[in-house]
Design a protein around this motif. Structure first.
Motif, PDB file in Angstrom:
ATOM      1  N   UNK A 307       0.828  -1.197   0.000  1.00 24.26           N
ATOM      2  CA  UNK A 307       0.000   0.000   0.000  1.00 24.26           C
ATOM      3  C   UNK A 307       0.868   1.255   0.000  1.00 24.26           C
ATOM      4  N   UNK A 308       0.526   2.185  -0.884  1.00 24.56           N
ATOM      5  CA  UNK A 308       1.189   3.489  -0.935  1.00 24.56           C
ATOM      6  C   UNK A 308       0.154   4.566  -0.621  1.00 24.56           C
ATOM      7  N   UNK A 309       0.413   5.324   0.428  1.00 21.83           N
ATOM      8  CA  UNK A 309      -0.485   6.417   0.825  1.00 21.83           C
ATOM      9  C   UNK A 309      -0.049   7.732   0.202  1.00 21.83           C
ATOM     10  N   UNK A 310      -1.036   8.518  -0.211  1.00 27.33           N
ATOM     11  CA  UNK A 310      -0.809   9.920  -0.527  1.00 27.33           C
ATOM     12  C   UNK A 310      -1.285  10.701   0.683  1.00 27.33           C
ATOM     13  N   UNK A 346       3.603  15.975   1.339  1.00 30.00           N
ATOM     14  CA  UNK A 346       3.992  17.190   0.601  1.00 30.00           C
ATOM     15  C   UNK A 346       5.496  17.360   0.509  1.00 30.00           C
ATOM     16  N   UNK A 347       6.248  16.661   1.370  1.00 26.69           N
ATOM     17  CA  UNK A 347       7.702  16.741   1.317  1.00 26.69           C
ATOM     18  C   UNK A 347       8.317  15.607   0.502  1.00 26.69           C
ATOM     19  N   UNK A 348       7.487  14.707  -0.004  1.00 29.76           N
ATOM     20  CA  UNK A 348       8.002  13.587  -0.769  1.00 29.76           C
ATOM     21  C   UNK A 348       7.825  12.265  -0.045  1.00 29.76           C
ATOM     22  N   UNK A 349       8.567  11.272  -0.450  1.00 25.57           N
ATOM     23  CA  UNK A 349       8.458   9.946   0.139  1.00 25.57           C
ATOM     24  C   UNK A 349       8.918   9.981   1.593  1.00 25.57           C
ATOM     25  N   UNK A 375      10.916  11.489  -6.955  1.00 31.07           N
ATOM     26  CA  UNK A 375      10.660  12.914  -6.817  1.00 31.07           C
ATOM     27  C   UNK A 375       9.176  13.262  -6.862  1.00 31.07           C
ATOM     28  N   UNK A 376       8.349  12.340  -7.320  1.00 36.30           N
ATOM     29  CA  UNK A 376       6.914  12.596  -7.444  1.00 36.30           C
ATOM     30  C   UNK A 376       6.149  11.356  -7.012  1.00 36.30           C
ATOM     31  N   UNK A 377       4.835  11.532  -6.838  1.00 36.47           N
ATOM     32  CA  UNK A 377       3.993  10.390  -6.472  1.00 36.47           C
ATOM     33  C   UNK A 377       3.995   9.353  -7.578  1.00 36.47           C
ATOM     34  N   UNK A 394      -6.084  15.330   1.293  1.00 35.25           N
ATOM     35  CA  UNK A 394      -6.963  16.493   1.217  1.00 35.25           C
ATOM     36  C   UNK A 394      -6.412  17.579   0.322  1.00 35.25           C
ATOM     37  N   UNK A 395      -5.653  17.202  -0.697  1.00 36.73           N
ATOM     38  CA  UNK A 395      -4.985  18.185  -1.555  1.00 36.73           C
ATOM     39  C   UNK A 395      -5.546  18.220  -2.968  1.00 36.73           C
ATOM     40  N   UNK A 396      -6.671  17.563  -3.202  1.00 34.78           N
ATOM     41  CA  UNK A 396      -7.293  17.650  -4.516  1.00 34.78           C
ATOM     42  C   UNK A 396      -6.827  16.597  -5.501  1.00 34.78           C
TER      43      UNK A 396
END
Length: 583
Positions: A307-310, A346-349, A375-377, A394-396
């Motif tokens: 599982x990977x959370x955003x 928001x700061x990355x992994x 560097x990105x999701x 909660x960032x859209x």
């Protein structure tokens, strides 16, 4: 007719003596707990001093509900609908819950997420009458006396917020009162807990929302949020005052506190009081239930999920901890289970030694950095190759087309949970997820989405991972069994009970949760399963233990049927000596 009126007059004299402590006349109509509108019978009108205060017609609750629905159907604006529905609650409580239960799938998104978020943001502008208890930092030292002002003496459940993190909307201060009010509506609608046993509370210590501090209609303290020791002392005093008045096993649900306070209050109070945090534990339970439901579709056990959370806040950490617990129950070590859970904020992994640091609550899920650069999701998906992504930031709209297609390239049936609320904060829509994955994804969201029909004609009914599936049933079980401390295992049991209630037909439709229209039955089944668990584990303190827990739970459910205000004639001394007929 003359004989009938004489009987009514005599009966009225007896009833007036019998109900001398009860409200009568217009007071009955102004109290939402006793008001039945035109459903008061002729006898009740005569005896209770209502004759002439109502039109002559005597209505059924069915007619009253039909009138409400007809008026509601004329409205388009969600906030207008919220004001109208909650206005019914202020006038006629039983009618309000009858209507809510009759069409809960359509009305829950209005009284709860997502519309309740809009209502909170405008709370001072739509304010009609106070609901719940308002306790400010200025009341420190007097909280117990404020609780004494609440008119109910048998409160079993309290939902409290300090308004710092309302849904995905941020700090709304006392405008956050809409959340505990909405939560407790669902305690009653979903689990049948008596409304008078529920107490919504907002703790007012100020707000960091500069727009509210400039708003003439804001109803709270015009000051920045107090973050001193006084804040902690106020919460301590509140917890002690609640249990002092209502009992040590009074359920206290924390709701929409800031991340830092949410975690530390849960840790501080969970072994001292009967308490839980819905944003951490309730969200975790409903999300885990969705993952457990996917097992029935793809035949992949929870232990094989990656599982990977955003997001890496209280919702993500709560879900992650419960996933680990579920894996451990199936034979995986805690260390091995945590290795299957990653987070991206928001700061990355979330990795050890990153420049922005890792707070103490995140440490167990901060892994060694992967060999490849992230560097990105999207990079995180391609490097880590998760089976499931869960959005709680909660960032859209961050579950982009590239993200969903990457998940679909890695997995035959990618699991995509866009759980952020309200709808505008969701990571993607149901239509986007099904379209970009060509109908292969297993999708759930925090806010409701309509049925999706793809160009090839396939239809999917997206599941809503709504905490309302969990907290009402858990609360009912806790109250009825006298639990004093609520363990995380209770929420694991609730998640399993929820997942078990899906039918093969519902899974074929793309659902990972039962229809919301069936949520009363879902909640009662969860309550029974949780009660069985707490009694089995010696966590219950209400004895004797009910042998038939299903029958016991159902016997305690509050009814929306109108009460009769006519006591049994044979209990009255004047009429007890001989039989009488009313007419």
């Amino acid at each position: 007719m003359l004989s009938r009126l004489r009987v009514l007059a005599n009966l009225g004299n007896v009833a007036r003596r019998f109900v001398h402590t009860k409200e009568k006349g217009k007071a009955l109509l102004l109290n939402p707990r006793t008001n039945k509108g035109m459903a008061f019978t002729l006898e009740e009108r005569q005896i209770l001093g209502l004759q002439g205060l109502l039109p002559s017609k005597i209505e059924t609750q069915d007619i009253q509900a039909a009138r409400f629905i007809k008026n509601l159907n004329k409205m388009e604006d969600p906030l207008e609908k919220y004001i109208y529905i909650m206005g019914i609650q202020e006038r006629n409580e039983k009618l309000f819950y009858r209507i809510l239960l009759d069409d809960i799938e359509r009305l829950m998104p209005i009284v709860y997420t997502p519309t309740v978020g809009l209502a909170c943001s405008q709370y001072g502008h739509i304010f009609r009458r106070p609901k719940g208890l308002y306790i400010s930092i200025l009341d420190k030292g007097h909280v117990r006396s404020i609780l004494d002002n609440w008119p109910e003496n048998d409160v079993k459940a309290v939902v409290v917020t300090d308004g710092e993190r309302i849904l995905g909307l941020g700090d709304l201060g006392v405008y956050g009162m809409g959340i505990p009010v909405g939560k407790l509506c669902l305690y009653t609608a979903c689990a049948g807990i008596r409304p008078r046993a529920c107490l919504p509370v907002v703790i007012d210590v100020g707000t960091e929302n500069t727009a509210l501090l400039k708003d003439n209609f804001y109803m709270g303290l015009y000051q920045k949020r107090d973050r001193t020791q006084l804040y902690d002392e106020l919460i301590d005093e509140f917890m002690e005052a609640v249990t002092d008045r209502y009992g040590r096993n009074t359920l206290i649900q924390f709701e929409d506190f800031g991340n830092h306070n949410a975690f530390r209050f849960l840790k501080k109070y969970r072994e001292k009081y009967c308490t839980f945090n819905d944003d951490i534990q309730g969200t975790a339970s409903v999300a885990l239930a969705g993952l457990l439901a996917t097992q029935q579709v793809i035949n992949k056990p929870i232990t094989e999920q990656k599982v990977l959370f955003l997001g890496a806040g209280e919702a993500a950490l709560g879900i992650a901890d419960l996933i680990v617990m579920a894996m451990m129950e199936n034979g995986v070590s805690a260390e091995a289970a945590r290795e299957k859970v990653w987070m991206f904020d928001k700061y990355g992994l979330l990795v050890q030694g990153r420049e922005q640091g890792v707070d103490s609550n995140q440490e167990s899920f901060a892994h060694s950095p992967p060999n490849q650069s992230v560097k990105s999701f999207l990079d995180a998906i391609n490097v880590l190759k998760p089976t499931a992504i869960i959005g709680v930031a909660g960032a859209g709209r961050l579950f982009t087309e590239d993200v969903v297609k990457a998940m679909s390239a890695i997995n035959e049936r990618p699991v995509i949970f866009a759980l952020s609320n309200p709808t505008i904060k969701a990571e993607c829509t149901a239509e986007e997820a099904y379209t970009w994955s060509e109908g292969r994804c297993l999708f759930a969201s925090g806010s409701p989405f309509d049925t999706v029909t793809l160009p090839d004609g396939r239809c999917f009914k997206p599941g809503q991972g709504n905490n309302a599936y969990i907290f009402p049933g858990v609360a009912l079980a806790v109250i009825l069994s006298g639990v004093r401390h609520i363990s995380d295992r209770v929420f694991l049991e609730a998640a399993k009970a929820l997942a078990e209630q899906l039918t093969p037909e519902e899974l074929d439709q793309g659902r990972l949760y039962p229809p919301l229209s069936n949520i009363r039955e879902v909640s009662l089944c969860i309550a029974v399963k949780v009660m069985e668990y707490v009694y089995r584990k010696g966590m219950a303190f209400q004895y004797p233990e009910p042998l038939d827990k299903d029958a016991y739970v159902r016997s305690k459910v509050w009814s929306t049927d109108y009460d009769s205000f006519l006591p049994d004639m044979y209990t009255w001394p004047e009429y007890a000596s001989k039989p009488h007929k009313m007419f």
